[in-house]
Scaffold this motif. Structure first.
Motif, mmCIF file in Angstrom:
data_model
loop_
_atom_site.group_PDB
_atom_site.id
_atom_site.type_symbol
_atom_site.label_atom_id
_atom_site.label_comp_id
_atom_site.label_asym_id
_atom_site.label_seq_id
_atom_site.Cartn_x
_atom_site.Cartn_y
_atom_site.Cartn_z
ATOM 1 N N PRO A 232 0.793 -1.241 0.000
ATOM 2 C CA PRO A 232 0.000 0.000 0.000
ATOM 3 C C PRO A 232 0.819 1.282 0.000
ATOM 4 O O PRO A 232 0.355 2.308 -0.490
ATOM 5 N N ALA A 233 2.044 1.265 0.524
ATOM 6 C CA ALA A 233 2.804 2.517 0.668
ATOM 7 C C ALA A 233 3.577 2.920 -0.578
ATOM 8 O O ALA A 233 3.999 4.072 -0.687
ATOM 9 N N TRP A 234 3.756 1.993 -1.535
ATOM 10 C CA TRP A 234 4.743 2.229 -2.599
ATOM 11 C C TRP A 234 4.125 2.102 -3.985
ATOM 12 O O TRP A 234 3.157 1.365 -4.186
ATOM 13 N N MET A 235 4.737 2.784 -4.944
ATOM 14 C CA MET A 235 4.354 2.638 -6.343
ATOM 15 C C MET A 235 5.151 1.528 -7.022
ATOM 16 O O MET A 235 4.679 0.922 -7.987
ATOM 17 N N TRP A 236 6.362 1.296 -6.525
ATOM 18 C CA TRP A 236 7.249 0.310 -7.164
ATOM 19 C C TRP A 236 8.317 -0.079 -6.151
ATOM 20 O O TRP A 236 8.777 0.764 -5.372
ATOM 21 N N VAL A 237 8.685 -1.337 -6.079
ATOM 22 C CA VAL A 237 9.760 -1.757 -5.177
ATOM 23 C C VAL A 237 10.828 -2.531 -5.925
ATOM 24 O O VAL A 237 11.668 -3.189 -5.316
ATOM 25 N N GLY A 238 10.790 -2.495 -7.251
ATOM 26 C CA GLY A 238 11.677 -3.301 -8.078
ATOM 27 C C GLY A 238 13.139 -3.068 -7.804
ATOM 28 O O GLY A 238 13.535 -2.025 -7.286
ATOM 29 N N GLY A 239 13.940 -4.049 -8.176
ATOM 30 C CA GLY A 239 15.374 -3.992 -7.927
ATOM 31 C C GLY A 239 16.074 -2.947 -8.766
ATOM 32 O O GLY A 239 15.510 -2.338 -9.660
ATOM 33 N N SER A 240 17.324 -2.737 -8.431
ATOM 34 C CA SER A 240 18.158 -1.767 -9.135
ATOM 35 C C SER A 240 19.592 -2.241 -9.054
ATOM 36 O O SER A 240 19.993 -2.910 -8.102
ATOM 37 N N LEU A 306 0.333 -5.366 -10.680
ATOM 38 C CA LEU A 306 0.157 -6.468 -11.629
ATOM 39 C C LEU A 306 1.419 -6.670 -12.464
ATOM 40 O O LEU A 306 1.855 -7.803 -12.706
ATOM 41 N N GLU A 307 2.027 -5.578 -12.905
ATOM 42 C CA GLU A 307 3.232 -5.697 -13.728
ATOM 43 C C GLU A 307 4.416 -6.210 -12.908
ATOM 44 O O GLU A 307 5.251 -6.961 -13.427
ATOM 45 N N ALA A 308 4.489 -5.827 -11.642
ATOM 46 C CA ALA A 308 5.567 -6.322 -10.789
ATOM 47 C C ALA A 308 5.411 -7.815 -10.530
ATOM 48 O O ALA A 308 6.402 -8.555 -10.486
ATOM 49 N N ALA A 309 4.171 -8.285 -10.358
ATOM 50 C CA ALA A 309 3.941 -9.715 -10.163
ATOM 51 C C ALA A 309 4.365 -10.498 -11.399
ATOM 52 O O ALA A 309 4.990 -11.563 -11.303
ATOM 53 N N ALA A 310 4.038 -9.961 -12.574
ATOM 54 C CA ALA A 310 4.463 -10.609 -13.816
ATOM 55 C C ALA A 310 5.978 -10.649 -13.910
ATOM 56 O O ALA A 310 6.573 -11.661 -14.316
ATOM 57 N N SER A 311 6.628 -9.559 -13.532
ATOM 58 C CA SER A 311 8.086 -9.496 -13.578
ATOM 59 C C SER A 311 8.715 -10.523 -12.641
ATOM 60 O O SER A 311 9.705 -11.185 -12.996
ATOM 61 N N ASP A 339 -5.152 7.979 -16.947
ATOM 62 C CA ASP A 339 -4.269 8.663 -15.998
ATOM 63 C C ASP A 339 -3.332 7.695 -15.289
ATOM 64 O O ASP A 339 -2.345 8.121 -14.676
ATOM 65 N N ALA A 340 -3.624 6.392 -15.366
ATOM 66 C CA ALA A 340 -2.783 5.385 -14.718
ATOM 67 C C ALA A 340 -1.789 4.752 -15.675
ATOM 68 O O ALA A 340 -1.135 3.760 -15.339
ATOM 69 N N ASP A 341 -1.650 5.345 -16.858
ATOM 70 C CA ASP A 341 -0.728 4.801 -17.867
ATOM 71 C C ASP A 341 0.688 5.280 -17.555
ATOM 72 O O ASP A 341 1.251 6.134 -18.252
ATOM 73 N N VAL A 342 1.256 4.727 -16.488
ATOM 74 C CA VAL A 342 2.559 5.187 -16.008
ATOM 75 C C VAL A 342 3.687 4.366 -16.654
ATOM 76 O O VAL A 342 3.486 3.232 -17.079
ATOM 77 N N ASP A 343 4.853 4.962 -16.682
ATOM 78 C CA ASP A 343 6.051 4.284 -17.182
ATOM 79 C C ASP A 343 6.764 3.666 -15.976
ATOM 80 O O ASP A 343 7.469 4.355 -15.240
ATOM 81 N N THR A 344 6.584 2.371 -15.767
ATOM 82 C CA THR A 344 7.191 1.739 -14.594
ATOM 83 C C THR A 344 8.713 1.777 -14.657
ATOM 84 O O THR A 344 9.380 1.787 -13.619
ATOM 85 N N ALA A 345 9.264 1.813 -15.860
ATOM 86 C CA ALA A 345 10.721 1.858 -15.990
ATOM 87 C C ALA A 345 11.295 3.147 -15.412
ATOM 88 O O ALA A 345 12.477 3.207 -15.058
ATOM 89 N N ALA A 346 10.459 4.178 -15.309
ATOM 90 C CA ALA A 346 10.935 5.455 -14.784
ATOM 91 C C ALA A 346 10.779 5.559 -13.269
ATOM 92 O O ALA A 346 11.212 6.553 -12.676
ATOM 93 N N LEU A 347 10.172 4.559 -12.658
ATOM 94 C CA LEU A 347 9.948 4.594 -11.216
ATOM 95 C C LEU A 347 11.167 4.038 -10.478
ATOM 96 O O LEU A 347 11.625 2.931 -10.760
ATOM 97 N N ALA A 348 11.665 4.793 -9.547
ATOM 98 C CA ALA A 348 12.773 4.314 -8.718
ATOM 99 C C ALA A 348 12.248 3.327 -7.685
ATOM 100 O O ALA A 348 11.081 3.394 -7.291
ATOM 101 N N PRO A 349 13.086 2.383 -7.233
ATOM 102 C CA PRO A 349 12.653 1.473 -6.171
ATOM 103 C C PRO A 349 12.188 2.254 -4.941
ATOM 104 O O PRO A 349 12.806 3.243 -4.549
ATOM 105 N N TYR A 350 11.063 1.812 -4.392
ATOM 106 C CA TYR A 350 10.462 2.431 -3.210
ATOM 107 C C TYR A 350 10.077 3.881 -3.456
ATOM 108 O O TYR A 350 10.300 4.770 -2.624
ATOM 109 N N THR A 351 9.471 4.102 -4.617
ATOM 110 C CA THR A 351 8.810 5.364 -4.869
ATOM 111 C C THR A 351 7.526 5.404 -4.054
ATOM 112 O O THR A 351 6.675 4.521 -4.210
ATOM 113 N N PRO A 352 7.344 6.392 -3.184
ATOM 114 C CA PRO A 352 6.134 6.399 -2.338
ATOM 115 C C PRO A 352 4.870 6.647 -3.142
ATOM 116 O O PRO A 352 4.886 7.347 -4.157
ATOM 117 N N ARG A 353 3.779 6.055 -2.665
ATOM 118 C CA ARG A 353 2.454 6.392 -3.205
ATOM 119 C C ARG A 353 1.969 7.645 -2.499
ATOM 120 O O ARG A 353 1.975 7.714 -1.276
#
Length: 355
Positions: A232-240, A306-311, A339-353
């Motif tokens: 709930p707190a984050w937009m993305w938690v992907g690795g770097s 959903l995209e992170a689960a697929a990844s 409005d939710a068509d975001v570029d996940t590649a541009a999100l840094a790990p642990y970007t807050p919501r």
């Protein structure tokens, strides 16, 4: 009970820091309304007491605060004060993830250790928990699996993504894996996110897990989802490339007590199943999010989940049809909410919501 002489309310939770007449700092926790209405206030407090005493008294594990005293009739519990540790999520929000990479590793390690030391001890925990009132071990183990079996198809079809053939069979297989954990059956506090771990900032992280109100024995890999899929707190938690592979840290810690975690096939399938199940469960929020104003981060967060689960599934070479399902559902939501068509590649790990 202790004689408390000084209070500091730790908003917004039903928690306060107090000082005893001997000058000792303690944490006082009491029952009250919770956003998750699955259980009564009294049930949650009894569960926390049972879980913390199970860890400290039965297993001699120092991963969580100790219970110093309790009055369950009055719905009050006094816990060890873990200060100067502070919540990891606040540090990540304030300074960014790179500054706290060692503390993020410590969080992942603590979650893996919790699974490692509790695996195989479900009977001991539930014996203790039953002494404080009724509890349903099967409900703990199944979590949202039962609801997903019942609702996943209709949720997907509502977005124009029917579940048929190989996708349907793979979903059934994934839910079977989660429903029957075998050696992966382990204790979870039920909310394995970075707000529920306290770490030190003046040296080694020395992490401690908190908030055991929804504790139960379930598939251990549910506790690893937060390292791959935003909660709930984050937009993305992907690795770097600049960060440690915290998923590997968790896996090594879990394997100490659950050697089956070293099996790539078993581990990859279970992790992918847990990540996909988490993301699909969050689809139930779609109707609520339809009513949010354009630009609300919660809409984009459902897409990124959903995209992170697929990844995660693809990274572990597991459940390819479910990975594809998650991507199709994300695409459908992007069309539904431009409005939710975001570029996940541009999100840094642990970007807050943004709330």
């Amino acid at each position: 009970m202790l004689n408390l002489v000084e209070w500091t309310r730790l908003e917004p939770w039903r928690v306060a820091r107090a000082r005893t007449d001997r000058g000792e700092s303690v944490i006082v926790k009491w029952a009250g309304p919770h956003v998750d209405g699955r259980h009564t206030d009294a049930w949650r407090l009894r569960t926390e007491v049972a879980a913390l005493r199970f860890l400290a008294d039965d297993l001699s594990v120092d991963l969580a605060p100790r219970v110093l005293a309790e009055d369950l009739r009055a719905e009050r519990v006094i816990l060890q004060d873990l200060a100067p540790r502070v919540a990891l999520d606040g540090l990540l929000r304030r300074d960014g993830v790179v500054a706290h990479a060692p503390r993020l590793e410590a969080f992942a390690r603590a979650r893996g250790e919790l699974g490692a030391v509790t695996a195989g001890h479900a009977e001991l925990y539930y014996r203790r928990r039953h002494l404080l009132g009724p509890v349903d071990p099967e409900a703990d183990r199944l979590g949202h699996v039962t609801r997903l079996r019942r609702e996943s198809s209709s949720q997907a079809e509502a977005l124009g993504v029917p579940l048929t053939g190989a996708v349907e069979r793979e979903l059934a297989r994934a839910l079977d894996v989660l429903a029957d954990p075998g050696p992966f059956l382990a204790l979870s506090n039920g909310d394995p996110e970075t707000n529920n771990v306290l770490v030190r900032t003046d040296g080694p992280a020395d992490a401690r897990l908190i908030d055991f109100e929804f504790t139960g024995f379930t598939h251990a890999l549910h506790d690893a989802v937060c390292l791959y899929v935003p909660g709930p707190a984050w937009m993305w938690v992907g690795g770097s490339a600049t960060l440690p592979q915290v998923g590997d840290v968790y896996r090594r810690a879990l394997a100490v007590g659950v050697p089956q975690a070293e099996d790539d096939r078993l581990y990859g399938t279970a992790l992918a199943a847990a990540c996909v199940a988490f993301a699909l469960a969050r689809l139930s929020r779609r109707h609520r999010l339809d009513g949010r104003p354009a630009g609300d981060d919660s809409r984009a967060q459902l897409v990124t989940s959903l995209e992170a689960a697929a990844s995660a599934a693809r990274e572990h070479r597991a459940l390819p049809y479910l990975a594809g399902l998650c991507l199709h559902l994300a695409e459908a939501l992007r069309r539904r909410w431009p409005d939710a068509d975001v570029d996940t590649a541009a999100l840094a790990p642990y970007t807050p919501r943004r709330r």
